[in-house]
Design an enzyme around this catalytic site. Structure first.
Site, mmCIF file in Angstrom:
data_model
loop_
_atom_site.group_PDB
_atom_site.id
_atom_site.type_symbol
_atom_site.label_atom_id
_atom_site.label_comp_id
_atom_site.label_asym_id
_atom_site.label_seq_id
_atom_site.Cartn_x
_atom_site.Cartn_y
_atom_site.Cartn_z
ATOM 1 N N SER A 207 -6.550 -16.284 -75.722
ATOM 2 C CA SER A 207 -5.975 -15.172 -74.990
ATOM 3 C C SER A 207 -4.527 -14.904 -75.378
ATOM 4 C CB SER A 207 -6.053 -15.429 -73.495
ATOM 5 O OG SER A 207 -5.088 -16.371 -73.110
ATOM 6 N N LYS B 72 0.215 -17.518 -69.891
ATOM 7 C CA LYS B 72 0.274 -16.067 -70.076
ATOM 8 C C LYS B 72 1.729 -15.636 -70.177
ATOM 9 C CE LYS B 72 -4.157 -14.997 -69.493
ATOM 10 N NZ LYS B 72 -4.698 -16.157 -70.198
#
Lengths: 168, 199
Positions: B67, B120
């Site tokens: 990701s 993230k």
């Protein structure tokens, strides 16, 4: 010349005295002591944040259970870590509105439970019902008239829970 | 007492050498026991100090998943010991004040499962208005929350699916990649432009 010689002699003796101080022993002792303090601090940290912690709570939101003026409570960190918090437990968690604040409330619903709550107890008994989403818990203060809890900010992620209060 | 001792000495029992041997053996056992005890003590102390440092200051963590590509590459296997993915250095000093900047890479517990920890990029902080991608909706981040997104929008489970997350879930800020050797380096702050506005 004589003055210079005396100064030199003084310097030499000072150097000798300086050299004869057992620096090695002193530094070893200092290191030893510091290490002892560090070890104690680490031990305290590990116990406090992984096994049993101590916290001071204040405020009106848990009134019948906790005092207004402040209680010292013992917090069990293992239950929260293992994810076995049950309905009815009093938990300590980081406020979702302000991460610097830790608050204490009672768990009234786990993920998937249906929760019915009175929206505003001051204004009558209009109530709402909802299902707690995955990975969240529903928390409420014992004093529903003066508590900022899931009724305002919604269900709380389980990851915010810091521990279960087991002793006051 | 003395009489008893004399008695033993004057009539040496055939068991005496055996007894002596046993005594010395016991001594030996005690010594190995002692060193074992010392070893356990050292290990325990090391573990305590290690846990404290990793809890309060810096920690290392291996990555999985894609990701955050191209900032990091994660290993595709779920086997924790594999060194295929990047290993990152995470600092926890930021947790004392919860002060973050736009574009920081953070690690946090996911709101849906407290056992999962994600990496993230922090896009928006409390009070910011953000344009939610793929829906052209504009949203204000509530107090004490933040908006996180992966660098690889194609395969990232982030705030676009679970909304803003409470800052209390944040576990640390990623500062460096320390493994593999050819990728060692500082992790830069990076922001997509034109997505957020402060007021």
């Amino acid at each position: 010349m004589a003055v210079g010689g005396r100064a030199a002699a003084w310097l030499a003796s000072a150097a000798r005295r300086f050299g004869s101080v057992p620096w090695r022993d002193i530094s070893a002792e200092a290191v030893h002591r510091t290490l002892l303090v560090v070890k104690a601090a680490c031990f305290a940290h590990v116990i406090n944040s992984h096994v049993v912690g101590v916290a001071l709570v204040r405020g009106p939101s848990m009134l019948p259970t906790m005092n207004l003026t402040g209680d010292i409570i013992a917090v069990d960190r293992i239950t929260a870590r293992r994810g076995t918090v049950a309905v009815g437990d009093v938990v300590l968690f980081r406020s979702p509105e302000n991460p610097r604040k830790t608050v204490i409330k009672r768990v009234l619903g786990l993920e998937g439970d249906t929760v019915t709550y009175v929206v505003d107890p001051h204004k009558g008994d209009a109530s709402k019902t909802l299902v707690v989403p995955k990975g969240h818990v529903w928390v409420q203060g014992d004093n529903i008239y003066d508590s900022r809890d899931s009724r305002q900010f919604g269900p709380v992620p389980y990851g915010l829970i810091q521990g279960r209060v087991f002793y006051r | 007492m003395a009489g008893k001792d004399a008695h033993v000495l004057s009539h040496p029992s055939p068991l005496l050498p055996l007894l002596l041997h046993w005594q010395s053996n016991k001594h030996l056992d005690m010594r190995t026991g002692n060193s074992l005890w010392l070893l356990t003590k050292k290990t325990l102390t090391g573990a305590l100090i290690g846990i404290t440092i990793s809890d309060r200051y810096v920690t290392l963590s291996p990555l999985r998943g894609s990701s955050m590509h191209p900032t990091f590459t994660g290993s595709s296997t779920s086997f924790p010991g594999s060194l295929k993915g990047d290993v990152i250095l995470v600092e926890r000093f930021c947790l004392q004040k919860y002060k973050f900047s736009h574009g920081d890479v953070i690690i946090f517990r996911t709101p849906t499962n407290q056992k999962q920890i994600f990496v993230k990029r922090l896009i928006a902080l409390p009070g910011d208005w953000i344009q939610v991608p793929e829906s052209s909706e504009i949203l204000q981040i509530p107090e004490g929350h933040c908006w996180v997104e992966g660098d690889n929008p194609a395969s990232s489970l982030d705030s676009r699916s679970f909304g803003p997350i409470p800052l209390g879930l944040v576990q640390g800020r990623v500062t460096h990649v320390i493994w593999p050797p050819q990728r060692i380096g500082h992790v830069e702050r990076k922001m997509p432009t034109g997505r957020i506005s402060p007021y």
